[in-house]
Design a protein around this motif. Structure first.
Motif, PDB file in Angstrom:
ATOM      1  N   GLN A 191       0.873  -1.182   0.000  1.00 19.47           N
ATOM      2  CA  GLN A 191       0.000   0.000   0.000  1.00 19.47           C
ATOM      3  C   GLN A 191       0.901   1.219   0.000  1.00 19.47           C
ATOM      4  O   GLN A 191       1.822   1.300   0.810  1.00 19.47           O
ATOM      5  CB  GLN A 191      -0.876   0.025   1.261  1.00 19.47           C
ATOM      6  N   VAL A 192       0.637   2.155  -0.911  1.00 18.49           N
ATOM      7  CA  VAL A 192       1.529   3.314  -1.019  1.00 18.49           C
ATOM      8  C   VAL A 192       1.123   4.351   0.038  1.00 18.49           C
ATOM      9  O   VAL A 192      -0.009   4.843   0.023  1.00 18.49           O
ATOM     10  CB  VAL A 192       1.492   3.922  -2.432  1.00 18.49           C
ATOM     11  N   PRO A 193       2.026   4.701   0.973  1.00 20.09           N
ATOM     12  CA  PRO A 193       1.667   5.675   1.996  1.00 20.09           C
ATOM     13  C   PRO A 193       1.340   7.053   1.397  1.00 20.09           C
ATOM     14  O   PRO A 193       1.844   7.396   0.325  1.00 20.09           O
ATOM     15  CB  PRO A 193       2.929   5.755   2.866  1.00 20.09           C
ATOM     16  N   ILE A 194       0.528   7.799   2.113  1.00 18.89           N
ATOM     17  CA  ILE A 194       0.143   9.142   1.682  1.00 18.89           C
ATOM     18  C   ILE A 194       1.388   9.980   1.412  1.00 18.89           C
ATOM     19  O   ILE A 194       2.330   9.970   2.206  1.00 18.89           O
ATOM     20  CB  ILE A 194      -0.719   9.801   2.781  1.00 18.89           C
ATOM     21  N   GLY A 195       1.403  10.677   0.288  1.00 19.38           N
ATOM     22  CA  GLY A 195       2.526  11.569  -0.037  1.00 19.38           C
ATOM     23  C   GLY A 195       3.711  10.862  -0.661  1.00 19.38           C
ATOM     24  O   GLY A 195       4.718  11.500  -0.961  1.00 19.38           O
ATOM     25  N   GLN A 196       3.628   9.540  -0.867  1.00 18.01           N
ATOM     26  CA  GLN A 196       4.758   8.845  -1.486  1.00 18.01           C
ATOM     27  C   GLN A 196       4.431   8.462  -2.930  1.00 18.01           C
ATOM     28  O   GLN A 196       3.270   8.471  -3.342  1.00 18.01           O
ATOM     29  CB  GLN A 196       5.128   7.602  -0.668  1.00 18.01           C
TER      30      GLN A 196
END
Ligand code: FAD
Ligand code: NAD
Length: 365
Positions: free
Chosen positions: A150-155
């Protein structure tokens, strides 16, 4: 005094464990981080080997094993936040009792500073592609069953095409701005959405645009320096986006409106060349109508004569008007993203307007 030095987290040998039932094998990683979440772990299972990379502060902790028996492609991952553990549950192919979990592979049970860990790729399938503007499309890719990511927020992640081995970074968006306009979308964490502008003379995007539904693209592990903790105590959030520089703002906006308890105001200033370049304009206007905390303003650099909104490029005058705070003492944060000159000029202007470095996140390459 430790100061700003990164401290290696104290997960030592023996701090992961495993147990089994007749049909399942569960691996538990004890991270000792109470806020650990599902976007802190990436798991890939391939050809009998399991690779689980857990981000703990500034380090990546690796569990890497050749499993002693076969498991099914699909597995589940669970984060137990209050005790800081992560559980990976694998399904046995045969219900034999396992004598051991497997053989350690390269760098098993070790820590690597996050910035030194290699980007790894897995193949994702194109599920759908839809026009959003005349040159920007919404791509939906599906992760393989044998990966959890899962791609973290802001990445962002890197996309790689097999045709030419070209690699470019892209920032996934969430579906919160468009899902109510379509058939209900299942909460399927296996889907990753991207808003991507196709440049006719570009190296990568015309090739990406040639993919057919069902074709594959390789997708890297996430990267980026944005810290979600910057948003938690926030009262006012300012977002400055130009063109596809809007993409990191989508998840930030959703997070702020959903999870930041003291948030009073979010303002988005969205710079584009013309009206037809504006991504998700009606969705943003609808959100502003629905949620009184949110305001959006569109600024065009090459409008037609019919445009009666704001015009021009980023400027100190536009910024000082935009940054008027609701309350003098509120805690504010500002995100900026767009073409490099836009972001660099913007950050300089913001410093001149006495916005401190700590209050700004510039999304850059
Ligand atoms: P390029 O080959 O890079 O060309 C882009 C444009 O510049 C074309 O019009 C081309 O003709 C022109 N050009 C190229 N070279 C020159 C030159 N020497 N002189 C003049 N003009 C030139 N983009 C998105 O659409 N969505 C995203 O979510 C996104 N996220 C990103 C996240 C990060 C961290 C970064 C750094 C970039 C992101 N980008 C995003 C941009 C993306 O990575 C690519 O740069 C973009 O898709 C262009 O790739 P391309 O290879 O097709 O075009
Ligand atoms: P664009 O060419 O359509 O321009 C959009 C607006 O940006 C313009 O209307 C103008 O207001 C402003 N702008 C453009 N060039 C400028 C300049 N030289 N000085 C000041 N302002 C300028 O934009 P686009 O083609 O959508 O490009 C978006 C850019 O955002 C790309 O360069 C992409 O790499 C970048 N991006 C970065 C990230 C990241 O996380 N770092 C994420 C997404 C996009």
């Amino acid at each position: 005094l430790v100061g700003r030095m990164a401290v290696k987290p104290a997960v030592a040998k023996g701090n992961y464990d495993w147990f089994q039932t007749a049909s399942l094998v569960t691996i538990v990683i004890y991270t000792k981080q109470k806020d650990i979440s599902l976007d802190s772990i990436i798991v890939d299972y391939q050809d009998g080997s399991l690779r689980a990379e857990t981000i703990i502060k500034d380090y990546a902790y690796l569990l890497h094993m050749g499993l002693c028996h076969e498991v099914q492609e699909e597995f589940s991952v669970r984060a137990v936040e209050n005790v800081g553990k992560i559980e990976i549950t694998l399904k046995k192919r045969q219900s034999t009792s396992w004598k051991c979990l497997g053989q350690p592979l390269e760098k098993h049970n070790s820590f690597t500073p996050k910035k030194d860990s290699d980007l790894r790729y897995r193949k994702c399938q194109l599920v759908s592609k839809e026009d959003v503007t005349h040159d920007t499309k919404l791509f939906c890719f599906m992760l393989p069953a044998s990966s959890h990511l899962q791609v973290p927020i802001g990445q962002h992640v890197y996309l790689k095409l097999t045709v030419k081995e070209i690699v470019k970074p892209y920032t996934p968006v969430s579906d919160f701005l468009f899902s109510e306009f379509k058939e209900p979308v299942l909460p399927n964490k296996k889907w990753i959405y991207f808003l991507i502008k196709i440049y006719p003379n570009g190296l990568f995007t015309p090739e990406l645009d040639r993919l057919q539904i069902g074709d594959f693209v390789s997708l890297s592990s996430p990267e980026g320096s944005f810290k979600i903790s910057k948003l938690q105590e926030l009262e006012e959030l300012f977002l400055l986006a130009a063109g596809t520089g809007f993409t990191p703002m989508v998840k930030v906006l959703n997070y702020a409106l959903t999870y930041v308890p003291r948030l009073r105001k979010v303002k988005l200033m969205f710079f584009n060349k013309t009206e037809e370049d504006i991504i998700w304009r009606s969705q943003l206007e609808k959100l502003a109508f629905k949620d009184k905390r949110f305001d959006v303003e569109f600024i065009l650099s090459a409008p037609t004569s019919e445009w009666n909104g704001k015009q021009g490029h980023i400027s100190p005058a536009l910024l000082s008007e935009f940054l008027k705070r609701g309350q003098e003492e509120s805690s504010v944060f500002l995100c900026i993203c767009g073409p490099t000159p836009f972001t660099e000029q913007g950050i300089r202007m913001l410093h001149d307007l006495h916005i401190s470095r700590d209050e700004i996140h510039g999304f850059t390459a």
